[in-house]
Design an enzyme around this catalytic site. Structure first.
Site, PDB file in Angstrom:
ATOM      1  N   ASP A 173       0.870  -1.187   0.000  1.00  0.00           N
ATOM      2  CA  ASP A 173       0.000   0.000   0.000  1.00  0.00           C
ATOM      3  C   ASP A 173       0.905   1.235   0.000  1.00  0.00           C
ATOM      4  O   ASP A 173       0.869   2.054   0.920  1.00  0.00           O
ATOM      5  CB  ASP A 173      -0.934  -0.013   1.220  1.00  0.00           C
ATOM      6  CG  ASP A 173      -1.982   1.100   1.153  1.00  0.00           C
ATOM      7  OD1 ASP A 173      -2.220   1.649   0.052  1.00  0.00           O
ATOM      8  OD2 ASP A 173      -2.569   1.428   2.199  1.00  0.00           O
ATOM      9  N   ASN A 178       1.748   6.781   3.765  1.00  0.00           N
ATOM     10  CA  ASN A 178       2.415   5.669   4.452  1.00  0.00           C
ATOM     11  C   ASN A 178       3.939   5.733   4.380  1.00  0.00           C
ATOM     12  O   ASN A 178       4.626   4.803   4.818  1.00  0.00           O
ATOM     13  CB  ASN A 178       1.934   4.330   3.868  1.00  0.00           C
ATOM     14  CG  ASN A 178       0.494   4.037   4.239  1.00  0.00           C
ATOM     15  OD1 ASN A 178      -0.002   4.556   5.243  1.00  0.00           O
ATOM     16  ND2 ASN A 178      -0.173   3.217   3.447  1.00  0.00           N
ATOM     17  N   ASP A 193       2.205   1.132   8.058  1.00  0.00           N
ATOM     18  CA  ASP A 193       0.981   0.543   7.495  1.00  0.00           C
ATOM     19  C   ASP A 193       1.317  -0.686   6.640  1.00  0.00           C
ATOM     20  O   ASP A 193       1.048  -0.718   5.441  1.00  0.00           O
ATOM     21  CB  ASP A 193       0.257   1.628   6.665  1.00  0.00           C
ATOM     22  CG  ASP A 193      -1.222   1.342   6.503  1.00  0.00           C
ATOM     23  OD1 ASP A 193      -1.691   0.308   7.008  1.00  0.00           O
ATOM     24  OD2 ASP A 193      -1.905   2.148   5.843  1.00  0.00           O
TER      25      ASP A 193
END
Ligand SMILES: Nc1ncnc2c1ncn2[C@@H]1O[C@H](COP(=O)(O)OP(=O)(O)O)[C@@H](O)[C@H]1O
Ligand SMILES: [Mg+2]
Length: 250
Positions: A173, A178, A193
């Site tokens: 992701d 992030n 994350d």
């Protein structure tokens, strides 16, 4: 949901997947209800694994779990600012650091986590079948089609992607919120994350990052690809993973 038991915690984020993130000083708590415990536990083992490689990121501070209430993953605060908070003057240097850091992540070995394409497509098929695709994640062009038609496009491209697959350790992701940067040096300070970290085609990350650079920073991603070491990115795989990702949330 299990909130950390103290008034000193401040809610900082309500996540897509029914998680809440709180902060107290240098510790973040990501909390979920009972239904999210397995997923959050999977994130915990990934944070621990990445820490063990020496790669920059958060470390696990604690894990709280209660039968009825769910769980909380406590991690150390990664220093710096998230990529989506950097000013435009920082984008050029930051994307170069991001390119080389993703290359380093993708070069890690002995990763015990897998994220096979078949499983990701099966997740997408399930999200589409439940009519749970979030339209906010789609482009205007994609919104003109039914989610099932978007999935058909993914399925049609799958043989090509499988014929050129390059499995590496992906973040899974790799969006700008992030990734944290030192606002002074513009070097990456860490990745957070990690729930989707695992071995997958390198374009899983490259596609997400590149589209974010374009959409969020209005930037040409060429310096990012150059720092990563790719002079001619595969546009078919960029398109494929760009379309697959929004079908997997929901
Ligand atoms: N260890 C951490 N260090 C710094 N910021 C964090 C940390 N954990 C969470 N955050 C902050 O909380 C936000 C949400 O946490 P994240 O784990 O990315 O959850 P989500 O799955 O909802 O995106 C992040 O974008 C970041 O701003
Ligand atoms: Mg996040």
């Amino acid at each position: 949901m299990l909130p950390p038991r103290s008034d000193e915690w401040t809610l900082v984020d309500v996540g897509e997947s029914d998680t809440r993130v709180y902060r107290r000083g240098d510790v973040f708590a990501k909390c979920c209800d009972r239904s999210g415990v397995a997923e959050l536990a999977a994130e915990r083992t990934r944070v621990e694994w990445l820490t063990g490689t020496g790669f920059p990121g958060a470390t696990v501070v604690d894990w709280l779990e209660a039968q009825s209430d769910g769980a909380c993953l406590l991690t150390s605060a990664v220093p710096g600012v998230p990529g989506d908070a950097l000013p435009p003057s920082a984008h050029g240097a930051a994307m170069q650091s991001l390119g080389s850091v993703l290359r380093e992540l993708h070069a890690l070995t002995d990763c015990p986590f897998e994220r096979p394409l078949a499983a990701v497509i099966a997740t997408a098929a399930d999200v589409v079948r439940r009519d749970a695709v979030n339209p906010d994640f789609l482009t205007d062009e994609w919104r003109l089609l039914k989610p099932s038609e978007l999935l058909d496009q993914v399925v049609a491209e799958r043989p090509y992607v499988e014929s050129v697959l390059e499995p590496v350790v992906c973040h899974g992701d790799a969006c700008l919120p992030n990734v944290f940067f030192d606002p002074r040096t513009l070097k990456v300070t860490g990745l957070i994350d990690l729930g989707r970290l695992g071995i997958a085609d390198r374009y899983t990350d490259l596609a997400l990052t590149a589209i974010q650079l374009h959409d969020e920073w209005s930037a040409d991603p060429a310096p990012f690809f150059a720092a990563y070491g790719l002079s001619e990115p595969d546009s078919r795989r960029l398109e494929f993973f760009r379309l697959l990702d929004p079908l997997t949330w929901g």
